[in-house]
Structure formats: structure tokens, C-alpha cells
Design a protein around this motif. Structure first.
Motif, mmCIF file in Angstrom:
data_model
loop_
_atom_site.group_PDB
_atom_site.id
_atom_site.type_symbol
_atom_site.label_atom_id
_atom_site.label_comp_id
_atom_site.label_asym_id
_atom_site.label_seq_id
_atom_site.Cartn_x
_atom_site.Cartn_y
_atom_site.Cartn_z
ATOM 1 N N GLY A 26 57.449 47.728 32.863
ATOM 2 C CA GLY A 26 56.325 48.079 33.720
ATOM 3 C C GLY A 26 54.984 47.562 33.224
ATOM 4 O O GLY A 26 53.967 47.752 33.880
ATOM 5 N N LYS A 27 54.962 46.915 32.081
ATOM 6 C CA LYS A 27 53.701 46.391 31.545
ATOM 7 C C LYS A 27 53.264 45.227 32.423
ATOM 8 O O LYS A 27 54.008 44.290 32.654
ATOM 9 C CB LYS A 27 53.901 45.911 30.099
ATOM 10 C CG LYS A 27 52.786 45.065 29.556
ATOM 11 C CD LYS A 27 51.817 45.883 28.750
ATOM 12 C CE LYS A 27 50.835 44.991 28.026
ATOM 13 N NZ LYS A 27 49.516 45.022 28.547
ATOM 14 N N LYS A 28 52.057 45.332 32.949
ATOM 15 C CA LYS A 28 51.535 44.266 33.803
ATOM 16 C C LYS A 28 51.134 43.084 32.928
ATOM 17 O O LYS A 28 50.438 43.240 31.944
ATOM 18 C CB LYS A 28 50.318 44.784 34.578
ATOM 19 C CG LYS A 28 49.856 43.855 35.657
ATOM 20 C CD LYS A 28 48.790 44.563 36.470
ATOM 21 C CE LYS A 28 48.380 43.905 37.718
ATOM 22 N NZ LYS A 28 48.110 42.610 37.884
ATOM 23 N N LYS A 29 51.610 41.909 33.307
ATOM 24 C CA LYS A 29 51.276 40.724 32.540
ATOM 25 C C LYS A 29 49.842 40.307 32.859
ATOM 26 O O LYS A 29 49.432 40.296 34.007
ATOM 27 C CB LYS A 29 52.236 39.590 32.883
ATOM 28 C CG LYS A 29 53.675 39.883 32.484
ATOM 29 C CD LYS A 29 54.589 38.726 32.778
ATOM 30 C CE LYS A 29 54.944 38.569 34.220
ATOM 31 N NZ LYS A 29 55.887 39.477 34.770
ATOM 32 N N SER A 30 49.086 39.992 31.838
ATOM 33 C CA SER A 30 47.721 39.538 32.079
ATOM 34 C C SER A 30 47.741 38.028 32.293
ATOM 35 O O SER A 30 48.643 37.334 31.821
ATOM 36 C CB SER A 30 46.823 39.911 30.898
ATOM 37 O OG SER A 30 47.329 39.340 29.721
ATOM 38 N N PRO A 31 46.737 37.510 33.022
ATOM 39 C CA PRO A 31 46.697 36.061 33.254
ATOM 40 C C PRO A 31 46.651 35.295 31.942
ATOM 41 O O PRO A 31 46.128 35.771 30.943
ATOM 42 C CB PRO A 31 45.398 35.874 34.047
ATOM 43 C CG PRO A 31 45.130 37.198 34.667
ATOM 44 C CD PRO A 31 45.653 38.209 33.679
ATOM 45 N N LYS A 32 47.198 34.105 31.966
ATOM 46 C CA LYS A 32 47.165 33.224 30.801
ATOM 47 C C LYS A 32 45.915 32.355 30.874
ATOM 48 O O LYS A 32 45.488 31.954 31.949
ATOM 49 C CB LYS A 32 48.390 32.301 30.780
ATOM 50 C CG LYS A 32 49.680 33.019 30.510
ATOM 51 C CD LYS A 32 49.721 33.473 29.076
ATOM 52 C CE LYS A 32 51.020 34.166 28.765
ATOM 53 N NZ LYS A 32 50.976 34.876 27.513
ATOM 54 N N LEU B 257 35.017 26.453 36.214
ATOM 55 C CA LEU B 257 36.331 26.829 35.689
ATOM 56 C C LEU B 257 37.069 27.560 36.802
ATOM 57 O O LEU B 257 36.482 28.365 37.523
ATOM 58 C CB LEU B 257 36.197 27.727 34.461
ATOM 59 C CG LEU B 257 35.585 27.080 33.219
ATOM 60 C CD1 LEU B 257 35.443 28.109 32.101
ATOM 61 C CD2 LEU B 257 36.430 25.902 32.755
ATOM 62 N N TYR B 258 38.343 27.283 36.923
ATOM 63 C CA TYR B 258 39.131 27.803 38.026
ATOM 64 C C TYR B 258 40.245 28.732 37.538
ATOM 65 O O TYR B 258 40.716 28.604 36.416
ATOM 66 C CB TYR B 258 39.780 26.643 38.803
ATOM 67 C CG TYR B 258 38.766 25.738 39.455
ATOM 68 C CD1 TYR B 258 38.405 25.920 40.789
ATOM 69 C CD2 TYR B 258 38.153 24.717 38.744
ATOM 70 C CE1 TYR B 258 37.474 25.089 41.391
ATOM 71 C CE2 TYR B 258 37.210 23.887 39.344
ATOM 72 C CZ TYR B 258 36.878 24.082 40.662
ATOM 73 O OH TYR B 258 35.954 23.272 41.259
ATOM 74 N N SER B 259 40.656 29.633 38.422
ATOM 75 C CA SER B 259 41.870 30.422 38.227
ATOM 76 C C SER B 259 42.829 29.981 39.318
ATOM 77 O O SER B 259 42.410 29.750 40.460
ATOM 78 C CB SER B 259 41.593 31.921 38.366
ATOM 79 O OG SER B 259 40.787 32.359 37.303
ATOM 80 N N ALA B 260 44.104 29.854 38.970
ATOM 81 C CA ALA B 260 45.072 29.365 39.952
ATOM 82 C C ALA B 260 46.430 30.014 39.740
ATOM 83 O O ALA B 260 46.771 30.432 38.624
ATOM 84 C CB ALA B 260 45.199 27.847 39.855
ATOM 85 N N VAL C 230 46.850 31.502 35.958
ATOM 86 C CA VAL C 230 46.225 30.879 34.800
ATOM 87 C C VAL C 230 44.724 30.807 35.050
ATOM 88 O O VAL C 230 44.283 30.471 36.155
ATOM 89 C CB VAL C 230 46.812 29.471 34.552
ATOM 90 C CG1 VAL C 230 46.148 28.793 33.364
ATOM 91 C CG2 VAL C 230 48.318 29.570 34.342
ATOM 92 N N THR C 231 43.934 31.135 34.031
ATOM 93 C CA THR C 231 42.479 31.148 34.149
ATOM 94 C C THR C 231 41.855 30.040 33.298
ATOM 95 O O THR C 231 42.542 29.387 32.519
ATOM 96 C CB THR C 231 41.914 32.505 33.697
ATOM 97 O OG1 THR C 231 42.194 32.675 32.300
ATOM 98 C CG2 THR C 231 42.522 33.657 34.481
#
Length: 133
Positions: free
Chosen positions: A60-66, A96-99, A120-121
């Protein structure tokens, strides 16, 4: 002419702003073109800071963006994958982009599995190009 534009023509201006998914709703790119990102995921047990990810197995741990990283081989075509641009931030004069990274047309050995975070950030503009669908 019918106004047809190729991905190559969009790639000529390497400093142009890439439209986010929401911006494309009002000002879409041609249907024959998509955004693609050069992205090499961190090696197996490491995240972007090089440390082991101790809590990756917590249910259940939410993955954080890479955070985007730039290994020397990132710009080989095998690491180019379709991506959906989610957001853009201006930092120190650069965008800078997040995608969201997709697996379409990616070698099996480079596919992101369901356990890996696909958002990804901190992607620099030069790591995003336009490709033909």
C-alpha cells in the motif's frame, strides 16, 4: 498544402516549450506526432539518489515520482519512449517537465514493470523530442 508537419519540423527548435497534456486539449499537436522522452530508469534496487529503497516492499505504500537522471547512455534510442507531459515548471531560467513514461515501442529489457513508478520529474527540455506515431 494541407499544413502537414513532421516531427522533424517540431524538433528544429530545441528550446521551444513543450505543451502539457492539458494545454494540448486547447492547442493540440498534429495527430501523427507524439512527445517522447529519453529515460533510463535507475538500476534495480536504487532510486534516483543512489540509495536503496528500504520501503519499496511495504504494501500500500504509494510510490513517489522518480527524478530524471542522466546516465551516459540515456540518449541512445533504446531509451526513447513515448511520454505524456503532465506539467512544466520554470527553474533558474530553464523549463523542467514532469511526464508519465509509457512502454510503447520500448525494448522488453527497458520496459517499466508495474512495480516501477512511471511518473518522472525534473526532465530537461533537451530530453524531450517529438516523434512520428
Amino acid at each position: 498544402t494541407d499544413g502537414f508537419q513532421t516531427a522533424l519540423s517540431f524538433n528544429e527548435d530545441k528550446s521551444s516549450v513543450v505543451r502539457t497534456f492539458i494545454e494540448q486539449g486547447e492547442n493540440p499537436y498534429p495527430k501523427s506526432i507524439e512527445t517522447s522522452c529519453f529515460y533510463a530508469p535507475p538500476s534495480n534496487d536504487e532510486d534516483d539518489d543512489g540509495k536503496e529503497d528500504d520501503d519499496k516492499n511495504i504494501p500500500g505504500k504509494k510510490k513517489s515520482p522518480k527524478k530524471w537522471n542522466k546516465p551516459r547512455y540515456t540518449f541512445e534510442n533504446e531509451y526513447l519512449r513515448p511520454c505524456v507531459i503532465l506539467s512544466r515548471q520554470r527553474r533558474n531560467g530553464y523549463d523542467l517537465y514532469s511526464a508519465y513514461m509509457m512502454n510503447d515501442n520500448v525494448a522488453v529489457s527497458h520496459m517499466l514493470n508495474e512495480e516501477e513508478q512511471k511518473i518522472v520529474t525534473h526532465i530537461p527540455r533537451y530530453a524531450i523530442i517529438f516523434t512520428e506515431k
